[in-house]
Design an enzyme around this catalytic site. Structure first.
Site, PDB file in Angstrom:
ATOM      1  N   GLY A 123       0.811  -1.208   0.000  1.00  0.00           N
ATOM      2  CA  GLY A 123       0.000   0.000   0.000  1.00  0.00           C
ATOM      3  C   GLY A 123       0.843   1.257   0.000  1.00  0.00           C
ATOM      4  N   HIS A 124       1.985   1.226  -0.697  1.00  0.00           N
ATOM      5  CA  HIS A 124       2.930   2.343  -0.632  1.00  0.00           C
ATOM      6  C   HIS A 124       2.423   3.622  -1.288  1.00  0.00           C
ATOM      7  CE1 HIS A 124       3.733   0.987  -4.736  1.00  0.00           C
ATOM      8  NE2 HIS A 124       4.358   2.127  -4.957  1.00  0.00           N
TER       9      HIS A 124
ATOM     10  N   GLY B 162      -0.765   4.713  -0.861  1.00  0.00           N
ATOM     11  CA  GLY B 162      -1.866   5.224  -0.054  1.00  0.00           C
ATOM     12  C   GLY B 162      -1.422   6.244   0.981  1.00  0.00           C
TER      13      GLY B 162
ATOM     14  N   VAL C  31      -1.188   6.100   4.320  1.00  0.00           N
ATOM     15  CA  VAL C  31      -0.247   5.604   5.328  1.00  0.00           C
ATOM     16  C   VAL C  31       1.035   5.082   4.684  1.00  0.00           C
ATOM     17  CG1 VAL C  31       0.109   3.863   7.119  1.00  0.00           C
ATOM     18  CG2 VAL C  31      -2.071   5.090   6.980  1.00  0.00           C
ATOM     19  N   GLY C  32       0.895   4.266   3.639  1.00  0.00           N
ATOM     20  CA  GLY C  32       2.063   3.678   3.007  1.00  0.00           C
ATOM     21  C   GLY C  32       3.028   4.713   2.454  1.00  0.00           C
TER      22      GLY C  32
ATOM     23  N   SER D 203      -6.871  -0.429  13.041  1.00  0.00           N
ATOM     24  CA  SER D 203      -7.675   0.786  13.105  1.00  0.00           C
ATOM     25  C   SER D 203      -8.354   0.850  14.461  1.00  0.00           C
ATOM     26  CB  SER D 203      -8.723   0.781  11.992  1.00  0.00           C
ATOM     27  OG  SER D 203      -9.691   1.784  12.215  1.00  0.00           O
ATOM     28  N   SER D 204      -8.566   2.062  14.959  1.00  0.00           N
ATOM     29  CA  SER D 204      -9.215   2.211  16.261  1.00  0.00           C
ATOM     30  C   SER D 204     -10.666   1.765  16.261  1.00  0.00           C
ATOM     31  CB  SER D 204      -9.122   3.670  16.722  1.00  0.00           C
ATOM     32  OG  SER D 204      -9.714   4.532  15.773  1.00  0.00           O
ATOM     33  N   CYS D 205     -11.248   1.534  15.070  1.00  0.00           N
ATOM     34  CA  CYS D 205     -12.637   1.068  15.020  1.00  0.00           C
ATOM     35  C   CYS D 205     -12.775  -0.382  15.471  1.00  0.00           C
ATOM     36  CB  CYS D 205     -13.211   1.232  13.619  1.00  0.00           C
ATOM     37  SG  CYS D 205     -12.497   0.123  12.386  1.00  0.00           S
TER      38      CYS D 205
ATOM     39  N   TYR E 135     -15.280  -3.217   8.355  1.00  0.00           N
ATOM     40  CA  TYR E 135     -13.844  -2.924   8.380  1.00  0.00           C
ATOM     41  C   TYR E 135     -13.230  -3.395   9.687  1.00  0.00           C
ATOM     42  CZ  TYR E 135      -9.597  -0.095   7.694  1.00  0.00           C
ATOM     43  OH  TYR E 135      -8.300   0.324   7.525  1.00  0.00           O
TER      44      TYR E 135
ATOM     45  N   LYS F   5     -10.096  -6.041  10.409  1.00  0.00           N
ATOM     46  CA  LYS F   5      -8.887  -5.605  11.103  1.00  0.00           C
ATOM     47  C   LYS F   5      -8.637  -6.425  12.372  1.00  0.00           C
ATOM     48  CE  LYS F   5      -7.200  -2.482   8.412  1.00  0.00           C
ATOM     49  NZ  LYS F   5      -5.856  -2.680   7.821  1.00  0.00           N
TER      50      LYS F   5
ATOM     51  N   ASN G  21      -7.692   8.196  14.266  1.00  0.00           N
ATOM     52  CA  ASN G  21      -8.105   8.803  13.000  1.00  0.00           C
ATOM     53  C   ASN G  21      -6.946   9.575  12.382  1.00  0.00           C
ATOM     54  OD1 ASN G  21     -11.296   8.489  13.151  1.00  0.00           O
ATOM     55  ND2 ASN G  21     -10.554   9.080  15.168  1.00  0.00           N
TER      56      ASN G  21
ATOM     57  N   HIS H  31     -12.822  10.020   4.669  1.00  0.00           N
ATOM     58  CA  HIS H  31     -12.914  10.211   6.110  1.00  0.00           C
ATOM     59  C   HIS H  31     -13.229  11.679   6.421  1.00  0.00           C
ATOM     60  CE1 HIS H  31     -10.480   6.386   6.161  1.00  0.00           C
ATOM     61  NE2 HIS H  31     -11.443   6.109   7.014  1.00  0.00           N
TER      62      HIS H  31
ATOM     63  N   ARG I 151     -15.318  19.971   1.298  1.00  0.00           N
ATOM     64  CA  ARG I 151     -16.637  20.599   1.395  1.00  0.00           C
ATOM     65  C   ARG I 151     -16.535  22.099   1.652  1.00  0.00           C
ATOM     66  NH1 ARG I 151     -20.226  16.824   4.698  1.00  0.00           N
ATOM     67  NH2 ARG I 151     -19.495  15.537   2.964  1.00  0.00           N
TER      68      ARG I 151
END
Length: 309
Positions: free
Chosen positions: A11-12, A14, A16-17, A108-110, A137, A141, A166, A180, A188
């Protein structure tokens, strides 16, 4: 990790990657093995097996995932479970087969229960029901965390898991509906400003509380833990402080220069009431975040302007 070590960042490209790659390059690492989604489909077991057998990376950062906001998690729930499970299973199993020295899995914190006591400790995992708006998700995880634990238990693999709060920052996705909260609000309010609108519309009531971590801080934490953490059990990554969605919306409106009002569409879901991670375990190891929210939002908006145009 030695400077000459071969490192695979799944995922380089994305959010995070790409931040992990920036951090590693800044630290002097150059021996990367990288594949885009078009070059390697991580949901295909044989393809992943062949890739690991051919490249034999020393270290793996597992940052690849299908991600999105509340709407995306709800609309594409089957895809979120399937694709994330396949990615995790294929990479973790192949890493064990090829003798990878160490793997870091990003959760993920979720993963934590909707009504977990605040701040949420690592021990809260699997102690209650998940938030329904992102349970697909979260389930995937949680499976990734347990995979790392069980491969460590059965095979002695040095596979660790981290749970970031997050995230936001350069390289984010600014889709108007599926992104997100921070990238969605940046877009927006920017469009409300450029279109001369009198108000910007936000989802929910604005009352939920969230902790937001700049993605380059996450990358720094991952690099730190790849060097310093080799234990069973996942570890939280965050700032240790939170604010309401209403407060973050006001900060983003200020950052983008939007002068109008903020309207709240309460027909849309709020999600978990509060999600503040207890990061005392990480702090005791010696790592703290360095980029505060106002500066991080300024950098994120500059990134948005470059990519939006």
């Amino acid at each position: 990790m030695e400077k000459k070590s071969k490192i695979y960042i799944a995922g380089h490209l994305g959010l995070v990657g790409s931040a992990i790659r920036r951090k590693l390059e800044a630290e002097g690492y150059t021996n990367f093995v990288l594949r885009s989604l078009h070059e390697l489909d991580l949901t295909r077991q044989q393809d992943v097996h062949d890739f690991f057998a051919a490249e034999k990376p020393d270290y793996v950062f597992l940052a690849a995932a299908k991600v999105g906001g509340i709407r995306a998690n709800d609309v594409y729930s089957a895809q979120f479970v399937y694709e994330n499970l396949m990615i995790e299973c294929n990479i973790i199993h192949s890493a064990w087969q090829q003798g990878v020295k160490k793997l870091l899995f990003l959760g993920s914190s979720c993963i934590y229960p909707k009504m977990a006591p605040q701040p949420i400790t690592e021990g809260s995992l699997l102690t209650g029901l998940l938030e329904t708006t992102n349970e697909a998700y979260a389930i995937a995880k949680i499976a990734g965390i347990e995979l790392c634990r069980m491969y460590r238990k059965q095979y002695g693999s040095n596979f660790i898991s981290v749970m970031p709060t997050n995230l936001y920052g350069p390289g984010d996705t600014y889709h108007p509906e599926d992104s997100h909260v921070i990238p969605a609000l940046i877009r927006r309010f920017h469009e409300a400003k450029t279109q001369g609108l009198s108000e910007g519309v936000c989802w929910g009531t604005g009352s939920p509380r969230r902790d937001f971590l700049f993605v380059d801080d996450l990358a720094a934490a991952c690099f730190f833990l790849m060097q310093a953490y080799n234990e069973d059990g996942h570890i939280n990554i965050g700032t240790g402080t939170d604010l309401t969605i209403r407060e973050i919306a006001e900060l983003i409106a200020e950052t983008t220069g939007f002068k109008g009002g903020i309207a709240w569409d309460t027909s849309k879901p709020d999600g978990t009431p509060q999600k503040l991670l207890d990061v005392s375990k990480l702090h005791k190891l010696g790592w703290h975040h360095t980029i505060e929210l106002r500066l991080g939002l300024k950098i994120a908006y500059e990134d948005f302007l470059k990519r939006y145009q």
